[in-house]
Design a protein around this motif. Structure first.
Motif, short mmCIF file in Angstrom:
data_model
loop_
_atom_site.label_atom_id
_atom_site.label_comp_id
_atom_site.label_asym_id
_atom_site.label_seq_id
_atom_site.Cartn_x
_atom_site.Cartn_y
_atom_site.Cartn_z
N CYS A 150 0.82 -1.22 0.00
CA CYS A 150 0.00 0.00 0.00
C CYS A 150 0.85 1.27 0.00
O CYS A 150 0.32 2.37 -0.20
CB CYS A 150 -0.91 0.02 1.23
N ASP A 152 2.42 2.32 2.71
CA ASP A 152 2.08 2.93 4.00
C ASP A 152 3.33 3.51 4.66
O ASP A 152 4.18 2.78 5.17
CB ASP A 152 1.45 1.87 4.89
N SER A 190 -4.88 -3.51 -2.12
CA SER A 190 -3.64 -2.78 -1.82
C SER A 190 -3.24 -1.84 -2.96
O SER A 190 -2.20 -1.19 -2.88
CB SER A 190 -2.50 -3.76 -1.51
#
Length: 381
Positions: A150, A152, A190
């Motif tokens: 993702c 992140d 994702s």
């Protein structure tokens, strides 16, 4: 080159590369040889990622239960499968041991090499009768991998530059060696899309049951074993030719179940061998850094933590690498049959011989030889 390697690779040698002891037995001939090859498969691994950072713990003690060491540590890092449960029920005494540690105010963090997201692990805990609130964290390699996919930037562990660059360049096509359970959702939620190996920017190894190129018809090992291995061989050859990076979301090679069935880490090792470039294969999970960086975040001294697990290559090696104490749980895990056989019924002799075999197969010498701080038959109080 890779074409010659893969062209000469038979199904039996692929099975060897995938560390499948029960399949080794079917090709290796007599039972004695099959068992020897099976043990080799369980204990073997690429040396270059582990040996340089593994140090021998100063002491190794056989203990009857966790009670004898509970006062010495503040944080207990717990493996799940092979320590807490067998996939269908908790092992005897485990739930009581968790309650005892909780009563003493110990911090308990589950470190699982499951390819699935953390919510799945929490559902499993509840199904098996555990109380999720007893644990300070539940960390799965599948969750970390998902958050990396993702992009992140709140994830407080090491990055993989190869993956970061793909995301920045918006090259987000994935070819999946999967579990057959939620592979599409894992990829698409994702922000990536499934693609054939000829177009893929990345390979994910999160299971050893299906091969998914996004055409709507995954190849299933259960439905057609021969087709599965043929596609596996061709896919790895094509990927190696294109130098496609691989993200292994579970570095385990075998599962502590009957027959020691293969896990995604075996595919990662097979690919790295064909590719000849370890930098393009990223493994997330024990014994690698990311899970320990997250588990020990805020811990001022890792020596106040103990890693409790059944696998020498993942749990004990990872704990040792991060300077934690380690407790090797034997009788419910992957090494149990070999400890029993080599020890001829004598537990201490068997554990000593399996450790010797493991260290010798790795080529570890001197201070690099792996030695758990504690050895116990079970995770019991």
């Amino acid at each position: 080159n890779f074409e010659i390697k893969m062209r000469s690779t038979t199904k039996s040698t692929l099975l060897m590369a995938l560390a499948t002891p029960q399949s080794v037995a079917s090709f290796a001939g007599p039972r004695a040889n099959a068992r020897r090859f099976a043990m080799k498969a369980v204990h073997s691994s690429s040396k270059n990622e582990v040996s340089s950072s593994t140090t021998t713990t100063s002491t190794m003690n056989h203990i009857k239960g966790i009670q004898s060491i509970s006062a010495s540590y503040d944080t207990f890092l717990l493996d799940m499968w092979g320590v807490m449960h067998n996939g269908s029920k908790p092992y005897e005494g485990v739930i009581d041991t968790i309650h005892q540690l909780k009563t003493q105010g110990k911090k308990m963090i589950i470190l699982s090499n499951s390819s699935k997201r953390v919510d799945n692990a929490k559902r499993m805990l509840k199904k098996l009768g555990f109380d999720e609130s007893d644990f300070d964290q539940v960390i799965t390699s599948g969750e970390i991998s998902y958050r990396m996919l993702c992009g992140d930037d709140t994830l407080q562990c090491s990055n993989w530059d190869v993956l970061t660059n793909l995301i920045q360049q918006e090259k987000k096509k994935i070819f999946v060696f999967g579990s057959g359970d939620g592979d599409e959702d894992y990829v698409e939620s994702s922000g990536w899309s499934l693609a054939p190996i000829e177009e893929a920017d990345l390979i994910i190894a999160r299971g050893t049951f299906t091969i998914n190129s996004g055409d709507g018809s995954p190849v299933s090992k259960k439905e057609n074993d021969d087709e599965y291995f043929n596609v596996l061989k061709k896919s790895l050859a094509m990927a190696a030719e294109r130098k496609v990076p691989m993200l292994v979301t579970n570095p385990d090679k075998v599962r502590p179940d009957e027959g020691l069935p293969p896990m995604p880490g075996a595919i990662g090792d097979a690919y790295a061998k064909v590719l000849g470039d370890e930098t393009l294969v990223k493994r997330i999970g024990k014994p690698y850094p990311e899970v320990y960086e997250l588990a020990l975040l805020g811990c001022e001294d890792s020596r106040t933590a103990v890693m409790i697990g059944d696998a020498l290559e993942t749990d004990v090696t990872g704990g040792t690498r991060f300077k934690c104490a380690t407790a090797w749980i034997v009788n419910d895990g992957i090494h149990s049959p070999f400890v029993s056989e080599l020890g001829e019924g004598h537990f201490e002799k068997g554990t000593k011989m399996v450790l010797e075999s493991f260290n010798n197969d790795k080529g570890y010498e001197g201070d690099d030889r792996l030695s758990p701080t504690y050895i116990s038959k079970h995770f019991r109080w």
